[in-house]
Every structure is written in C-alpha cells, then in structure tokens.
Design a protein around this motif. Structure first.
Motif, PDB file in Angstrom:
ATOM      1  N   VAL A 292      -0.800 -13.175   0.403  1.00 37.95           N
ATOM      2  CA  VAL A 292       0.577 -12.841  -0.056  1.00 37.95           C
ATOM      3  C   VAL A 292       1.131 -13.578  -1.374  1.00 37.95           C
ATOM      4  CG1 VAL A 292       1.466 -12.050   2.370  1.00 37.95           C
ATOM      5  CG2 VAL A 292       1.521 -14.631   1.080  1.00 37.95           C
ATOM      6  N   ILE A 293       1.691 -13.170  -2.435  1.00 36.34           N
ATOM      7  CA  ILE A 293       2.200 -13.531  -3.568  1.00 36.34           C
ATOM      8  C   ILE A 293       3.800 -13.498  -3.468  1.00 36.34           C
ATOM      9  CG2 ILE A 293       2.172 -13.444  -6.184  1.00 36.34           C
ATOM     10  CD1 ILE A 293      -0.419 -12.124  -6.010  1.00 36.34           C
ATOM     11  N   PRO A 294       4.546 -14.523  -3.652  1.00 34.38           N
ATOM     12  CA  PRO A 294       5.796 -14.629  -3.538  1.00 34.38           C
ATOM     13  C   PRO A 294       6.257 -13.504  -4.890  1.00 34.38           C
ATOM     14  CG  PRO A 294       5.107 -17.084  -3.433  1.00 34.38           C
ATOM     15  CD  PRO A 294       4.021 -16.108  -3.840  1.00 34.38           C
ATOM     16  N   THR A 295       7.505 -12.998  -4.525  1.00 40.93           N
ATOM     17  CA  THR A 295       8.309 -12.125  -5.167  1.00 40.93           C
ATOM     18  C   THR A 295       9.491 -13.085  -6.196  1.00 40.93           C
ATOM     19  OG1 THR A 295       9.975 -11.600  -3.766  1.00 40.93           O
ATOM     20  CG2 THR A 295       8.214 -10.082  -4.009  1.00 40.93           C
ATOM     21  N   PRO A 296      10.031 -12.559  -6.882  1.00 36.15           N
ATOM     22  CA  PRO A 296      10.868 -13.533  -7.567  1.00 36.15           C
ATOM     23  C   PRO A 296      11.908 -13.844  -6.738  1.00 36.15           C
ATOM     24  CG  PRO A 296      10.469 -11.836  -9.158  1.00 36.15           C
ATOM     25  CD  PRO A 296       9.826 -11.558  -7.969  1.00 36.15           C
ATOM     26  N   ALA A 297      12.552 -13.182  -5.662  1.00 35.08           N
ATOM     27  CA  ALA A 297      13.104 -13.279  -4.659  1.00 35.08           C
ATOM     28  C   ALA A 297      12.832 -14.559  -3.738  1.00 35.08           C
ATOM     29  CB  ALA A 297      13.670 -12.028  -4.020  1.00 35.08           C
ATOM     30  N   GLY A 298      11.469 -14.142  -3.350  1.00 32.65           N
ATOM     31  CA  GLY A 298      10.849 -15.245  -2.653  1.00 32.65           C
ATOM     32  C   GLY A 298      10.665 -16.516  -3.244  1.00 32.65           C
ATOM     33  N   GLN A 299      10.536 -16.667  -4.402  1.00 34.75           N
ATOM     34  CA  GLN A 299      10.463 -18.073  -5.061  1.00 34.75           C
ATOM     35  C   GLN A 299      11.795 -18.678  -5.042  1.00 34.75           C
ATOM     36  OE1 GLN A 299       8.874 -17.183  -9.112  1.00 34.75           O
ATOM     37  NE2 GLN A 299       7.054 -16.590  -8.352  1.00 34.75           N
TER      38      GLN A 299
ATOM     39  N   ILE B 114      16.565 -20.243  12.120  1.00 39.80           N
ATOM     40  CA  ILE B 114      15.693 -21.294  11.811  1.00 39.80           C
ATOM     41  C   ILE B 114      14.124 -20.935  11.863  1.00 39.80           C
ATOM     42  CG2 ILE B 114      15.894 -22.569  13.942  1.00 39.80           C
ATOM     43  CD1 ILE B 114      16.404 -24.036  10.156  1.00 39.80           C
ATOM     44  N   ARG B 115      13.941 -20.255  12.783  1.00 36.36           N
ATOM     45  CA  ARG B 115      12.525 -20.054  12.760  1.00 36.36           C
ATOM     46  C   ARG B 115      11.877 -19.232  11.884  1.00 36.36           C
ATOM     47  NH1 ARG B 115       8.712 -17.534  17.868  1.00 36.36           N
ATOM     48  NH2 ARG B 115       6.897 -18.486  17.163  1.00 36.36           N
ATOM     49  N   GLN B 116      12.724 -18.207  11.636  1.00 38.00           N
ATOM     50  CA  GLN B 116      12.321 -17.380  10.453  1.00 38.00           C
ATOM     51  C   GLN B 116      12.256 -17.963   9.293  1.00 38.00           C
ATOM     52  OE1 GLN B 116      15.560 -14.487  10.521  1.00 38.00           O
ATOM     53  NE2 GLN B 116      14.418 -12.762  12.059  1.00 38.00           N
ATOM     54  N   ILE B 117      13.101 -18.837   9.011  1.00 38.72           N
ATOM     55  CA  ILE B 117      13.152 -19.759   7.834  1.00 38.72           C
ATOM     56  C   ILE B 117      11.747 -20.509   7.650  1.00 38.72           C
ATOM     57  CG2 ILE B 117      14.230 -21.516   6.315  1.00 38.72           C
ATOM     58  CD1 ILE B 117      16.685 -20.580   7.436  1.00 38.72           C
ATOM     59  N   ARG B 118      11.588 -21.233   8.660  1.00 42.18           N
ATOM     60  CA  ARG B 118      10.239 -22.210   8.699  1.00 42.18           C
ATOM     61  C   ARG B 118       9.207 -21.384   8.689  1.00 42.18           C
ATOM     62  NH1 ARG B 118      11.556 -24.348  13.315  1.00 42.18           N
ATOM     63  NH2 ARG B 118      12.238 -26.193  12.584  1.00 42.18           N
ATOM     64  N   ILE B 119       8.990 -19.971   9.413  1.00 38.95           N
ATOM     65  CA  ILE B 119       7.928 -19.176   9.059  1.00 38.95           C
ATOM     66  C   ILE B 119       7.791 -18.603   7.708  1.00 38.95           C
ATOM     67  CG2 ILE B 119       7.095 -16.843   9.700  1.00 38.95           C
ATOM     68  CD1 ILE B 119       7.672 -17.426  12.615  1.00 38.95           C
TER      69      ILE B 119
ATOM     70  N   TYR C 298       4.678 -18.969   2.594  1.00 37.17           N
ATOM     71  CA  TYR C 298       4.995 -19.301   1.180  1.00 37.17           C
ATOM     72  C   TYR C 298       3.773 -20.452   0.937  1.00 37.17           C
ATOM     73  CZ  TYR C 298       7.033 -20.223  -3.405  1.00 37.17           C
ATOM     74  OH  TYR C 298       7.259 -20.402  -4.739  1.00 37.17           O
ATOM     75  N   GLU C 299       3.915 -21.386   1.474  1.00 37.92           N
ATOM     76  CA  GLU C 299       2.746 -22.559   1.240  1.00 37.92           C
ATOM     77  C   GLU C 299       1.455 -22.388   1.680  1.00 37.92           C
ATOM     78  OE1 GLU C 299       4.737 -26.027   3.171  1.00 37.92           O
ATOM     79  OE2 GLU C 299       6.292 -26.086   1.773  1.00 37.92           O
ATOM     80  N   ALA C 300       1.180 -21.457   2.552  1.00 36.21           N
ATOM     81  CA  ALA C 300      -0.307 -21.004   3.110  1.00 36.21           C
ATOM     82  C   ALA C 300      -0.772 -20.001   2.099  1.00 36.21           C
ATOM     83  CB  ALA C 300      -0.291 -20.777   4.555  1.00 36.21           C
ATOM     84  N   GLY C 301      -0.128 -19.325   1.616  1.00 34.31           N
ATOM     85  CA  GLY C 301      -0.286 -18.036   0.946  1.00 34.31           C
ATOM     86  C   GLY C 301      -0.843 -16.848   1.610  1.00 34.31           C
ATOM     87  N   SER C 302      -0.814 -16.969   2.847  1.00 37.22           N
ATOM     88  CA  SER C 302      -1.242 -15.814   3.697  1.00 37.22           C
ATOM     89  C   SER C 302      -0.443 -15.960   5.098  1.00 37.22           C
ATOM     90  CB  SER C 302      -2.650 -15.842   4.023  1.00 37.22           C
ATOM     91  OG  SER C 302      -2.928 -16.989   4.716  1.00 37.22           O
ATOM     92  N   ILE C 303      -0.451 -14.796   5.604  1.00 35.01           N
ATOM     93  CA  ILE C 303       0.203 -14.644   7.010  1.00 35.01           C
ATOM     94  C   ILE C 303      -0.880 -15.205   8.062  1.00 35.01           C
ATOM     95  CG2 ILE C 303       0.758 -12.957   8.971  1.00 35.01           C
ATOM     96  CD1 ILE C 303       1.997 -11.155   6.647  1.00 35.01           C
ATOM     97  N   VAL C 304      -2.077 -15.129   7.797  1.00 33.85           N
ATOM     98  CA  VAL C 304      -3.008 -15.653   8.687  1.00 33.85           C
ATOM     99  C   VAL C 304      -2.983 -17.418   8.620  1.00 33.85           C
ATOM    100  CG1 VAL C 304      -5.490 -16.086   9.475  1.00 33.85           C
ATOM    101  CG2 VAL C 304      -4.694 -13.955   8.853  1.00 33.85           C
ATOM    102  N   GLY C 305      -2.797 -17.814   7.371  1.00 32.99           N
ATOM    103  CA  GLY C 305      -2.743 -19.383   7.171  1.00 32.99           C
ATOM    104  C   GLY C 305      -1.411 -19.918   7.859  1.00 32.99           C
ATOM    105  N   ALA C 306      -0.432 -18.968   7.718  1.00 37.73           N
ATOM    106  CA  ALA C 306       1.117 -19.416   8.228  1.00 37.73           C
ATOM    107  C   ALA C 306       1.032 -19.592   9.682  1.00 37.73           C
ATOM    108  CB  ALA C 306       1.944 -18.652   7.825  1.00 37.73           C
ATOM    109  N   GLY C 307       0.000 -18.460  10.166  1.00 35.31           N
ATOM    110  CA  GLY C 307      -0.146 -18.534  11.803  1.00 35.31           C
ATOM    111  C   GLY C 307      -0.826 -19.810  12.324  1.00 35.31           C
TER     112      GLY C 307
ATOM    113  N   VAL D  66       2.918 -12.159  15.087  1.00 38.44           N
ATOM    114  CA  VAL D  66       4.196 -12.895  15.328  1.00 38.44           C
ATOM    115  C   VAL D  66       4.878 -13.276  13.990  1.00 38.44           C
ATOM    116  CG1 VAL D  66       5.221 -14.700  16.428  1.00 38.44           C
ATOM    117  CG2 VAL D  66       3.554 -13.829  17.604  1.00 38.44           C
ATOM    118  N   ILE D  67       3.887 -13.974  13.169  1.00 32.89           N
ATOM    119  CA  ILE D  67       4.298 -14.406  11.874  1.00 32.89           C
ATOM    120  C   ILE D  67       4.982 -13.231  11.102  1.00 32.89           C
ATOM    121  CG2 ILE D  67       3.509 -15.259   9.526  1.00 32.89           C
ATOM    122  CD1 ILE D  67       3.882 -17.236  11.680  1.00 32.89           C
ATOM    123  N   ALA D  68       4.125 -11.994  11.062  1.00 38.11           N
ATOM    124  CA  ALA D  68       4.488 -10.900  10.495  1.00 38.11           C
ATOM    125  C   ALA D  68       5.737 -10.121  10.910  1.00 38.11           C
ATOM    126  CB  ALA D  68       3.361  -9.642  10.423  1.00 38.11           C
TER     127      ALA D  68
END
Length: 309
Positions: free
Chosen positions: A55-62, A3-8, A13-22, A31-33
């Motif tokens: 970051v930009i979502p891939t089709p799989a990410g979308q 569940i933590r991986q899914i939340r991260i 996805y919503e922040a558009g960056s790993i730093v923003g997600a952190g 840790v996010i990466a």
C-alpha cells in the motif's frame, strides 16, 4: 472511528502492507483490511492506494498519520498516568535526542533511570536536530533535546546550554590549532554540513551565515555518523564542538580549531509539544534530562555555557 482502527492504520502505514500490519498486530490480514475499510468509510476518503506489492499512503493518509500518532501517544500517556498513582512509574517515554545530546547526557540519564525508576522504559530516538524536531511535531516522540529549534507555535522550548562551534578534522586539513581561523577561511574548506532541511541548523539563527554555509558545503548529511566517518577518513572537515572531541566522538587523530569573525555557536533546547499534556513519566524524563545536563556542565564534562536559570 475507534482506537483500534487508528492503531491498525498506523501499523499499515509503517509496515507498508496489510499483511505486514497483521504481523505487527498479531491478527489476520482480513481483520486488518476490515478495520481499515471501516476507518476509510468513516473518514469518507481513501487513506491508501492498494497494489500487489503493498500500500502507498494517499495525501489524506499522510496527513492522518500525524494525527494518528498524536492520538495514540496521548492514549498511552493517559493510560500510564492512570496506572502510575504511586511514586513508581511504568510504561515508556520516547525522547528524541540530537547526536551530541546522546553523547553528553544519555549514559547518566540511563543510569539514573535504572536506579530510580526501573519499571519505566526510556526509548531514545537519535537523529540530527531537524529530524528530531520533525518527529516531535509528528508526535513520534514525547519530548526532544535539539539544537536551534525553529520558531513554531506548536512547540514549547526551554534553553539549556550554548556551545561554540569549531572546525574539526585531521591536522593536515585543519592547520595550526593554536591559531584561530576566520569564518571566511572555513567557507573555503571541503566540509560536510549536518542538517535536515530548514529545521536542522547547526549554527545561530543567523540566516545569512546559514545560507553561506549551505552554499559552500561539499556534502550534506542527515546522519551524524556519516559526517563523522567523512571527517575520520580525512575526506574533509565539519563544524563540531570541544565537547564532541572530549566525548571521543571522532578518531583520536582529529583536532579542533577555533573559528572567529564571526564565531559560531549553537544552543541546545528542551522541546515539547504545546497541545499534548505530558504524562507523569514524561515529566520525570524531562526533569531528569535537565538535571543530568546541569550536572554535566557543573562537573566540566560538557564544555559550554549554561542557559538554565
């Protein structure tokens, strides 16, 4: 995958960056990466394309985003249900509401909620009906009040009310409000149409009428406030309802005129996802919405025809 991986993943996805997600998750970017890399490894495909700008979502990410949203909402609902074993509810419920539904029902719903369940938070996601339905399907919201939702096996819909659409605008554009105008005359006017793709239809499920409205529209808006601004400044007219005028959505100078041959109506539905069991909190908000709308209709505050049994 946990569940933590899914939340991260959702935060990235919503922040558009790993730093923003952190910043969202309050942990280091490393840790996010790390968690994101483990998730991609378990799914055996990349979810994002990395660059120096984010970051930009891939089709799989979308595709995975909708699953992640649904999983997290189900997880939150389950946790809320386990906590709420008494009549007192907590947690939060997100309800998507078409703009007119916000104007007609939000205030009494919030008042009742404050008195009856002060520990429960209700978030309102306001948008045109098409966007509201898309957010429900994507599990961004728990339930929705939307006009003329599409036929979709993923949705359970309950009809609430039907209201007549009229032409609204400044008097010099609308003409004599005591005399109905024909649908053909409306099509010749400079009007804005509020909708989001094929899912946002302000008129009945009559594809011919919808196609003609879209073909002759001067402007499309996915935002109700922008359409209202268009009308208030005399740039054109739009389809609205008597309730919109009563709720002071438009400037005081804006008037309404009936449309006939044919008359246009729209129906408000309570929409839920079939594949997601509602929490006790979501059931309370659902019942509250139905009760409040029924009360508004009975009191004459929402001019329409009730579709509730």
């Amino acid at each position: 995958m946990d569940i933590r991986q899914i939340r991260i993943f959702k935060a990235v996805y919503e922040a558009g960056s790993i730093v923003g997600a952190g910043e969202i998750e309050r942990c280091a970017a490393s840790v996010i990466a790390h968690h994101l890399a483990n998730l991609e490894h378990s799914l055996k495909q990349p979810l994002f394309e990395r660059s120096s700008r984010g970051v930009i979502p891939t089709p799989a990410g979308q595709n995975f985003y909708s699953h992640a949203s649904a999983i997290l909402r189900a997880f939150e609902n389950a946790a809320s249900d386990m906590r709420d074993q008494t009549k007192t509810l907590s947690g939060h419920v997100i309800i998507g509401m078409a703009f007119s539904a916000v104007m007609g029902a939000a205030k009494p719903m919030l008042t009742r909620l404050k008195d009856e369940q002060p520990n429960l938070r209700m978030d309102i996601a306001e948008s045109v009906s098409g966007t509201t339905i898309e957010r429900l399907i994507a599990a961004d919201v728990d339930l929705a009040l939307a006009f003329n939702p599409p036929r979709d096996a993923r949705l359970s819909v309950t009809p609430l009310l039907e209201e007549q659409m009229i032409c609204v605008g400044l008097p010099e554009l609308v003409g004599d409000p005591s005399t109905p105008m024909s649908f053909e005359d409306f099509l010749k006017m400079h009007y804005v149409l509020t909708r989001k793709g094929r899912r946002g239809r302000p008129t009945p499920e009559d594809t011919d009428i919808q196609k003609r409205l879209e073909l002759n529209a001067a402007l499309f808006s996915e935002n109700a406030a922008a359409a209202i601004l268009f009308v208030n400044h005399g740039l054109g007219v739009m389809l609205a309802t008597r309730a919109n005028l009563d709720h002071n959505v438009f400037a005081t100078s804006v008037i309404g005129r009936e449309i006939i041959n044919p008359s246009l109506t729209r129906s408000l539905y309570l929409c839920e996802r079939r594949d997601t069991p509602p929490s006790r909190a979501a059931i309370y908000i659902r019942d509250l919405a139905v009760e409040v709308i029924s009360e508004q209709i009975e009191a004459g505050s929402w001019k329409c025809r009730s579709l509730m049994g």
